[in-house]
Write an enzyme that holds these catalytic residues in place. Structure first.
Site, PDB file in Angstrom:
ATOM      1  N   TYR A 101      -9.663 -14.835   8.710  1.00 25.40           N
ATOM      2  CA  TYR A 101      -8.819 -13.916   7.932  1.00 25.40           C
ATOM      3  C   TYR A 101      -7.337 -14.219   8.177  1.00 25.40           C
ATOM      4  O   TYR A 101      -6.559 -14.439   7.249  1.00 25.40           O
ATOM      5  CB  TYR A 101      -9.137 -12.460   8.311  1.00 25.40           C
ATOM      6  CG  TYR A 101      -8.114 -11.477   7.802  1.00 25.40           C
ATOM      7  CD1 TYR A 101      -7.916 -11.308   6.427  1.00 25.40           C
ATOM      8  CD2 TYR A 101      -7.320 -10.732   8.681  1.00 25.40           C
ATOM      9  CE1 TYR A 101      -6.959 -10.427   5.950  1.00 25.40           C
ATOM     10  CE2 TYR A 101      -6.370  -9.848   8.211  1.00 25.40           C
ATOM     11  CZ  TYR A 101      -6.194  -9.702   6.840  1.00 25.40           C
ATOM     12  OH  TYR A 101      -5.239  -8.840   6.361  1.00 25.40           O
TER      13      TYR A 101
ATOM     14  N   ASP B 212      -7.719  -5.126 -10.586  1.00 29.92           N
ATOM     15  CA  ASP B 212      -8.642  -5.069  -9.449  1.00 29.92           C
ATOM     16  C   ASP B 212     -10.033  -5.362  -9.961  1.00 29.92           C
ATOM     17  O   ASP B 212     -10.344  -5.067 -11.110  1.00 29.92           O
ATOM     18  CB  ASP B 212      -8.606  -3.691  -8.755  1.00 29.92           C
ATOM     19  CG  ASP B 212      -9.106  -3.779  -7.312  1.00 29.92           C
ATOM     20  OD1 ASP B 212     -10.267  -4.174  -7.105  1.00 29.92           O
ATOM     21  OD2 ASP B 212      -8.326  -3.473  -6.399  1.00 29.92           O
TER      22      ASP B 212
ATOM     23  N   ILE C 201      -3.551  -0.016  -0.109  1.00 25.40           N
ATOM     24  CA  ILE C 201      -2.110  -0.275  -0.208  1.00 25.40           C
ATOM     25  C   ILE C 201      -1.695  -0.453  -1.669  1.00 25.40           C
ATOM     26  O   ILE C 201      -0.665   0.088  -2.107  1.00 25.40           O
ATOM     27  CB  ILE C 201      -1.745  -1.512   0.648  1.00 25.40           C
ATOM     28  CG1 ILE C 201      -2.015  -1.211   2.124  1.00 25.40           C
ATOM     29  CG2 ILE C 201      -0.291  -1.921   0.415  1.00 25.40           C
ATOM     30  CD1 ILE C 201      -1.885  -2.406   3.063  1.00 25.40           C
TER      31      ILE C 201
ATOM     32  N   ARG D  52      -0.422  -0.621  19.666  1.00 21.60           N
ATOM     33  CA  ARG D  52      -0.218  -1.305  18.381  1.00 21.60           C
ATOM     34  C   ARG D  52       0.984  -0.704  17.657  1.00 21.60           C
ATOM     35  O   ARG D  52       1.484   0.363  18.019  1.00 21.60           O
ATOM     36  CB  ARG D  52      -1.454  -1.132  17.476  1.00 21.60           C
ATOM     37  CG  ARG D  52      -2.694  -1.833  17.985  1.00 21.60           C
ATOM     38  CD  ARG D  52      -2.584  -3.336  17.803  1.00 21.60           C
ATOM     39  NE  ARG D  52      -3.756  -4.023  18.338  1.00 21.60           N
ATOM     40  CZ  ARG D  52      -3.899  -4.386  19.604  1.00 21.60           C
ATOM     41  NH1 ARG D  52      -2.966  -4.132  20.503  1.00 21.60           N
ATOM     42  NH2 ARG D  52      -4.994  -5.022  19.997  1.00 21.60           N
TER      43      ARG D  52
ATOM     44  N   GLY E 221     -10.845 -10.523  21.814  1.00 20.50           N
ATOM     45  CA  GLY E 221      -9.684 -10.913  21.020  1.00 20.50           C
ATOM     46  C   GLY E 221      -8.715  -9.777  20.742  1.00 20.50           C
ATOM     47  O   GLY E 221      -7.816  -9.938  19.916  1.00 20.50           O
TER      48      GLY E 221
ATOM     49  N   LYS F  79      -4.362 -15.930   5.568  1.00 22.64           N
ATOM     50  CA  LYS F  79      -3.053 -15.336   5.252  1.00 22.64           C
ATOM     51  C   LYS F  79      -1.919 -16.308   5.608  1.00 22.64           C
ATOM     52  O   LYS F  79      -0.955 -16.476   4.857  1.00 22.64           O
ATOM     53  CB  LYS F  79      -2.865 -14.016   6.016  1.00 22.64           C
ATOM     54  CG  LYS F  79      -3.806 -12.904   5.573  1.00 22.64           C
ATOM     55  CD  LYS F  79      -3.441 -12.414   4.184  1.00 22.64           C
ATOM     56  CE  LYS F  79      -4.354 -11.298   3.713  1.00 22.64           C
ATOM     57  NZ  LYS F  79      -4.036 -10.821   2.370  1.00 22.64           N
TER      58      LYS F  79
HETATM   59  N1  LIG Z   1      -4.590  -2.290   5.661  1.00 30.52           N
HETATM   60  C1  LIG Z   1      -3.955  -2.995   6.598  1.00 30.52           C
HETATM   61  O1  LIG Z   1      -3.699  -2.520   7.721  1.00 30.52           O
HETATM   62  C2  LIG Z   1      -3.471  -4.396   6.290  1.00 30.52           C
HETATM   63  C3  LIG Z   1      -2.755  -5.086   7.281  1.00 30.52           C
HETATM   64  C4  LIG Z   1      -2.307  -6.368   7.002  1.00 30.52           C
HETATM   65  C5  LIG Z   1      -2.533  -6.938   5.754  1.00 30.52           C
HETATM   66  N2  LIG Z   1      -3.255  -6.263   4.822  1.00 30.52           N
HETATM   67  C6  LIG Z   1      -3.480  -6.917   3.510  1.00 30.52           C
HETATM   68  O2  LIG Z   1      -2.989  -6.067   2.499  1.00 30.52           O
HETATM   69  C7  LIG Z   1      -3.785  -6.183   1.328  1.00 30.52           C
HETATM   70  C8  LIG Z   1      -4.232  -4.800   0.894  1.00 30.52           C
HETATM   71  O3  LIG Z   1      -4.934  -4.199   1.967  1.00 30.52           O
HETATM   72  P1  LIG Z   1      -5.741  -2.849   1.787  1.00 30.52           P
HETATM   73  O4  LIG Z   1      -5.833  -2.204   3.107  1.00 30.52           O
HETATM   74  O5  LIG Z   1      -5.208  -2.092   0.619  1.00 30.52           O
HETATM   75  O6  LIG Z   1      -7.184  -3.441   1.419  1.00 30.52           O
HETATM   76  P2  LIG Z   1      -8.294  -2.828   0.446  1.00 30.52           P
HETATM   77  O7  LIG Z   1      -9.560  -3.524   0.806  1.00 30.52           O
HETATM   78  O8  LIG Z   1      -8.255  -1.342   0.457  1.00 30.52           O
HETATM   79  O9  LIG Z   1      -7.820  -3.312  -1.001  1.00 30.52           O
HETATM   80  C9  LIG Z   1      -7.955  -4.639  -1.437  1.00 30.52           C
HETATM   81  C10 LIG Z   1      -8.297  -4.569  -2.916  1.00 30.52           C
HETATM   82  O10 LIG Z   1      -8.307  -5.899  -3.433  1.00 30.52           O
HETATM   83  C11 LIG Z   1      -9.359  -5.990  -4.366  1.00 30.52           C
HETATM   84  N3  LIG Z   1      -9.734  -7.400  -4.507  1.00 30.52           N
HETATM   85  C12 LIG Z   1     -10.154  -8.235  -3.521  1.00 30.52           C
HETATM   86  N4  LIG Z   1     -10.377  -9.452  -4.031  1.00 30.52           N
HETATM   87  C13 LIG Z   1     -10.095  -9.401  -5.358  1.00 30.52           C
HETATM   88  C14 LIG Z   1     -10.133 -10.336  -6.408  1.00 30.52           C
HETATM   89  N5  LIG Z   1     -10.508 -11.590  -6.190  1.00 30.52           N
HETATM   90  N6  LIG Z   1      -9.760  -9.951  -7.639  1.00 30.52           N
HETATM   91  C15 LIG Z   1      -9.382  -8.662  -7.877  1.00 30.52           C
HETATM   92  N7  LIG Z   1      -9.325  -7.712  -6.902  1.00 30.52           N
HETATM   93  C16 LIG Z   1      -9.682  -8.087  -5.662  1.00 30.52           C
HETATM   94  C17 LIG Z   1     -10.473  -5.146  -3.780  1.00 30.52           C
HETATM   95  O11 LIG Z   1     -11.401  -4.750  -4.778  1.00 30.52           O
HETATM   96  C18 LIG Z   1      -9.686  -3.983  -3.187  1.00 30.52           C
HETATM   97  O12 LIG Z   1      -9.589  -2.898  -4.107  1.00 30.52           O
HETATM   98  C19 LIG Z   1      -4.948  -7.114   1.678  1.00 30.52           C
HETATM   99  O13 LIG Z   1      -4.656  -8.405   1.180  1.00 30.52           O
HETATM  100  C20 LIG Z   1      -4.950  -7.116   3.189  1.00 30.52           C
HETATM  101  O14 LIG Z   1      -5.436  -8.329   3.713  1.00 30.52           O
HETATM  102  C21 LIG Z   1      -3.725  -4.998   5.049  1.00 30.52           C
END
Ligand SMILES: NC(=O)c1ccc[n+]([C@@H]2O[C@H](COP(=O)([O-])OP(=O)(O)OC[C@H]3O[C@@H](n4cnc5c(N)ncnc54)[C@H](O)[C@@H]3O)[C@@H](O)[C@H]2O)c1
Length: 315
Positions: A140, A31, A12, A218, A278, A144
């Site tokens: 998780y 990142d 994202i 979903r 779940g 959040k």
């Molecule tokens: N993908 C989904 O469907 C979804 C749904 C709900 C919420 N989210 C939330 O959206 C956010 C992005 O999701 P995504 O799918 O892109 O996940 P992703 O795992 O592809 O990306 C997360 C990024 O955060 C980086 N990261 C994690 N901890 C870090 C830290 N301490 N310092 C620096 N970088 C760090 C990781 O290296 C990774 O590149 C997340 O917080 C996730 O919980 C995602």
């Protein structure tokens, strides 16, 4: 505007960076993993490191961002049950450190947070509204929700300006094929498309749910629409608070498979798997709250979600 994006190498965060740059903003990307070549050469400034580390915090202070889009997080439900420490620490403790630094240093950036539908747990009623009970069923989801609570408390006490988006199921890819999901992503659209591409068997978990076709329903949201929502939320006219990001429309697993087969022209080899613990039969978002402040944020339908993801996987 000058915008920090954390988690910028992720699914994202990466698509958000391209959309913000396309719109003419300046972006400082953070990142802890090294980004793809396309992201590194995108025109964003990059910092590789932990978003809550001293180097990152000082860089944020000297950059003086108008907004911080905080996508960094650890986000797998199952592993959060077996290793909760990682989730409370990386999602909650480190985000608290970042927010405290912003408050202490009077950094008045708008804070846009990646929250999750997992904050709701298994809601009794769908479509679920922001005001409905929040009873997460995994560390998780708890991590959040804890941040959502903290954001609101900090807004009241310290004037923090924030928007928290509870994403439902993010999918799709950048429509120009610049960024998408990493190989092996666990979401159903990713699994279905990788199996179609690789001619591999797909396990369909649960076919006896009390839904019209027996599979889970979903709410899916295209990652470019999430990126657009982030861009719209830069405008402080969007009131601070928590917003669902979903379509309000439920799509079943079988509907996804049918659309994927039609779009790719391939037939999926399906094996039936067990219902997962779940997994509620039906989970959709009430999208009215964000729709009322940001009309037209959602522009992609299911075909675009699958079509763009497929183009990414076979690029
Ligand atoms: N993908 C989904 O469907 C979804 C749904 C709900 C919420 N989210 C939330 O959206 C956010 C992005 O999701 P995504 O799918 O892109 O996940 P992703 O795992 O592809 O990306 C997360 C990024 O955060 C980086 N990261 C994690 N901890 C870090 C830290 N301490 N310092 C620096 N970088 C760090 C990781 O290296 C990774 O590149 C997340 O917080 C996730 O919980 C995602």
């Amino acid at each position: 505007m000058k915008i920090i994006v954390t988690g910028a190498a992720g699914f994202i965060g990466g698509v958000t960076i391209f959309k913000l740059l396309d719109a003419g903003h300046s972006v400082y990307a953070i990142d802890r993993v090294i980004p793809s070549n396309l992201l590194r050469e995108s025109g964003a400034k990059w910092l590789t490191g932990d978003f809550s580390g001293e180097v990152a915090l000082e860089s944020i202070k000297s950059y003086k961002p108008d907004a911080i889009v905080h996508c960094a997080g650890t986000s797998l439900v199952g592993p959060s049950v077996t290793n909760p420490e990682e989730y409370y620490n990386n999602n909650y403790v480190k985000t608290k450190r970042l927010l405290d630094y912003l408050i202490q240093n009077k950094i008045n950036s708008r804070f846009i947070f990646s929250s999750s539908a997992a904050a709701y747990g298994n809601p009794v009623m769908t479509p679920v509204q922001e005001v409905d009970p929040k009873e997460p069923i995994s560390p998780y989801g708890e991590s959040k929700l804890m941040i959502d609570w903290m954001l609101e408390a900090y807004r009241r006490a310290y004037g923090l300006d924030y928007v928290s988006f509870r994403y439902f199921n993010a999918c799709g890819a950048d429509s120009q094929k610049r960024h998408g999901q990493e190989p092996g992503a666990t979401h159903i659209i990713a699994r279905v498309l990788e199996c179609l591409r690789d001619d591999a068997e797909f396990t369909l978990n649960g076919t006896n749910y009390p839904t019209p076709d027996g599979t889970c329903i979903r709410d899916y949201v295209h990652v470019e629409d999430i990126a657009r929502a982030h861009a719209l939320a830069l405008d402080r006219a969007v009131p601070a608070g928590v917003y669902n990001l979903g379509s309000g429309t439920g799509i079943s697993n079988r509907e996804i498979i049918a659309a994927a087969e039609r779009i790719t022209g391939k037939e999926l080899k399906i094996i039936s798997g067990k219902q997962r613990d779940g997994d509620p039969p039906l989970l959709t978002a009430s999208a009215g709250k964000f729709n009322s402040v940001a009309d037209q944020w959602q522009q992609h339908d299911l075909d675009a979600m699958i079509g763009h993801a497929w183009a990414w996987y076979v690029r």
